[in-house]
Design a protein around this motif. Structure first.
Motif, PDB file in Angstrom:
ATOM      1  N   ALA A   1      42.008  16.980  98.732  1.00 42.68           N
ATOM      2  CA  ALA A   1      42.515  17.291  97.385  1.00 42.68           C
ATOM      3  C   ALA A   1      44.040  17.180  97.333  1.00 42.68           C
ATOM      4  CB  ALA A   1      42.059  18.680  96.965  1.00 42.68           C
ATOM      5  N   ARG A   2      44.725  17.644  98.371  1.00 39.71           N
ATOM      6  CA  ARG A   2      46.182  17.572  98.390  1.00 39.71           C
ATOM      7  C   ARG A   2      46.669  16.126  98.436  1.00 39.71           C
ATOM      8  NH1 ARG A   2      46.638  20.675 102.183  1.00 39.71           N
ATOM      9  NH2 ARG A   2      46.841  19.214 103.928  1.00 39.71           N
ATOM     10  N   GLU A  46      35.662  23.227 104.670  1.00 38.47           N
ATOM     11  CA  GLU A  46      36.581  23.703 103.640  1.00 38.47           C
ATOM     12  C   GLU A  46      37.993  23.142 103.846  1.00 38.47           C
ATOM     13  OE1 GLU A  46      35.866  25.352 100.928  1.00 38.47           O
ATOM     14  OE2 GLU A  46      33.729  25.382 101.501  1.00 38.47           O
ATOM     15  N   ASP A  47      38.424  23.075 105.105  1.00 38.27           N
ATOM     16  CA  ASP A  47      39.754  22.532 105.388  1.00 38.27           C
ATOM     17  C   ASP A  47      39.835  21.059 105.019  1.00 38.27           C
ATOM     18  OD1 ASP A  47      42.461  22.763 106.542  1.00 38.27           O
ATOM     19  OD2 ASP A  47      41.640  21.428 108.092  1.00 38.27           O
ATOM     20  N   LEU A  86      36.328  14.454 105.702  1.00 41.12           N
ATOM     21  CA  LEU A  86      35.455  15.268 104.866  1.00 41.12           C
ATOM     22  C   LEU A  86      33.988  14.920 105.106  1.00 41.12           C
ATOM     23  CD1 LEU A  86      34.988  17.317 102.612  1.00 41.12           C
ATOM     24  CD2 LEU A  86      35.295  15.444 100.947  1.00 41.12           C
ATOM     25  N   LYS A  89      38.125  19.562 102.715  1.00 43.37           N
ATOM     26  CA  LYS A  89      38.124  19.443 101.255  1.00 43.37           C
ATOM     27  C   LYS A  89      39.539  19.698 100.704  1.00 43.37           C
ATOM     28  CE  LYS A  89      33.328  20.772 100.357  1.00 43.37           C
ATOM     29  NZ  LYS A  89      32.443  21.805  99.736  1.00 43.37           N
ATOM     30  N   ARG A  90      40.219  20.721 101.234  1.00 38.52           N
ATOM     31  CA  ARG A  90      41.566  21.028 100.743  1.00 38.52           C
ATOM     32  C   ARG A  90      42.544  19.898 101.059  1.00 38.52           C
ATOM     33  NH1 ARG A  90      40.192  26.200 102.796  1.00 38.52           N
ATOM     34  NH2 ARG A  90      41.355  25.734 104.711  1.00 38.52           N
ATOM     35  N   GLU A  91      42.418  19.336 102.268  1.00 33.66           N
ATOM     36  CA  GLU A  91      43.339  18.251 102.640  1.00 33.66           C
ATOM     37  C   GLU A  91      43.141  17.043 101.754  1.00 33.66           C
ATOM     38  OE1 GLU A  91      44.603  15.536 106.510  1.00 33.66           O
ATOM     39  OE2 GLU A  91      43.035  17.055 106.673  1.00 33.66           O
ATOM     40  N   SER A 100      46.271  14.368  95.148  1.00 30.38           N
ATOM     41  CA  SER A 100      47.223  14.804  94.120  1.00 30.38           C
ATOM     42  C   SER A 100      48.568  14.075  94.218  1.00 30.38           C
ATOM     43  CB  SER A 100      47.451  16.313  94.232  1.00 30.38           C
ATOM     44  OG  SER A 100      48.090  16.627  95.461  1.00 30.38           O
TER      45      SER A 100
END
Length: 395
Positions: free
Chosen positions: A142-143, A135-136, A163, A138-140, A146
């Motif tokens: 995505a950031r 999960e971590d 990932l 995936k968030r990284e 962006s």
């Protein structure tokens, strides 16, 4: 001495005495007897007669068997060992602390039923950590994505690699957790279970065996001469000390290669065993019904004579003369061979003395029998009648 006296003395010299005459007559009789022997005429026989040869002179003494023309499936009886239709040695792949044992030895289990759990709590915690890491990651990613063009390509690649690694770690942890739970791969019976709660199992250490008993298999070792006459789905009868009546089964597997030590092939017969009348380790007798020998004529191989032109047998005709009969051979079945053509019901086959015969030889029949019962010659109890080309003579 006068001329007349000399003439008289010469005349007296050639006159034999009575004893000399008897000796000369004896010599004449001996010469006459010798002449009679040279002509082959027996004493007292008419002049010019020749003696007859003894019946059977020059004939070969043999034994014969009348072929009954018996046909049908040949049977092959072999001992076998009862084994599970399927068996699996259960083990803990990763080892660890034994948390739960769900069944006991001898229990019947269904497919996928849980048998034991070994260190599953530890593997579950590792799976939880792997999920957090995923999960971590995936968030990284995505950031970073962006930020668009403001982020360096190398950093974007590193985030994507992290990932992928986190996803792999989760799959590994999930697999380890799944293997920490020992399940039944098929329905069967647990035997020889060696596992207690609180123990520490070594990685890969067997903890028991799972057997499928219905159907159950009987494993039979078959020699190379017989395995070629068997095929999958052939019917077999299984006899054991635990059953008064034979159980019907079918061949389900024939090992394609022989055991290098015994030179035999493993043939497995499946038998319905709902009531567990057969159990692994029992000894059973298996009687194979060889379907490809239905309506085949089987003859002992010892009766065959091999010549340059082929194989055949000797048959005795009504005049007690041996006649060569070529035959067409089929499959070899142990010490017997299938005859496809060349032998008919009622033929009198020569069983003893046939290897010294030639076509047209006269024979003397010393013993008769019938052919063949279970591959054997059955001889008559009474003395056989002896036949020769010169007539009939009783032994």
């Amino acid at each position: 001495m006068s001329e007349n006296s000399r003439t008289q003395n010469a005349t007296n010299h050639f006159i034999p005495s009575p004893r000399g005459m008897r000796a000369a007559f004896g010599l004449m009789l001996l010469a006459s007897a010798a002449c009679g022997q040279s002509t082959g005429a027996p004493a007292g026989a008419p002049a010019g007669s020749t003696p007859k040869r003894a019946p059977g002179a020059g004939a070969t003494r043999v034994e014969v068997a009348t072929f009954e023309g018996a046909t049908g499936a040949d049977q092959l009886l072999r001992p076998g060992e009862v084994v599970g239709a399927r068996d699996a040695r259960l083990a803990a792949p990763l080892g660890g602390f034994v948390e739960q044992v769900m069944v006991k030895s001898g229990a019947t289990v269904k497919q996928n039923q849980v048998i034991a759990r070994i260190d599953s709590s530890t593997h579950a915690a590792q799976l939880g950590i792997a999920k957090v890491e995923l999960e971590d990651a995936k968030r990284e990613l995505a950031r970073i994505e962006s930020m668009g063009q403001a982020i360096a390509p190398a950093r974007l690649d590193a985030a994507r690699t992290r990932l992928s690694r986190a996803e792999a770690q989760q799959r590994l942890a999930s697999t380890q957790l799944d293997r920490a739970t020992i399940r039944a791969p098929f329905a069967g019976v647990i035997v020889d279970l060696k596992l207690e709660r609180g123990e520490v199992a070594a990685p890969g250490q067997p903890i028991g065996t799972l057997l499928q008993l219905d159907p159950i298999h009987v494993s039979v070792s078959v020699g190379g001469r017989d395995v070629g006459t068997l095929k999958v789905n052939d019917v077999a009868q299984v006899l054991s000390v635990s059953n008064a009546a034979p159980l019907e089964g079918r061949i389900v597997r024939i090992e394609p290669a022989a055991n290098l030590q015994t030179r035999t092939f493993i043939v497995e017969v499946a038998v319905a065993n709902k009531d567990r009348r057969l159990l692994p380790g029992m000894i059973a007798q298996v009687e194979f019904q060889r379907s490809d020998l239905q309506d085949s004529v089987l003859l002992p191989q010892d009766l065959l004579v091999t010549r340059r032109g082929g194989n055949g047998v000797f048959v005795v005709d009504a005049e007690a003369v041996a006649r060569w009969r070529p035959v067409t051979l089929g499959k070899i079945v142990g010490d017997q061979v299938a005859i496809e053509d060349g032998i008919s019901q009622g033929d009198r086959l020569v069983t003893v003395g046939h290897r010294s015969l030639s076509d047209g030889d006269p024979v003397i029949i010393g013993r008769e029998g019938t052919c063949c019962r279970d591959g054997r010659i059955v001889h008559d109890q009474k003395t056989a009648e002896v036949k020769t080309t010169a007539g009939r003579t009783k032994l």
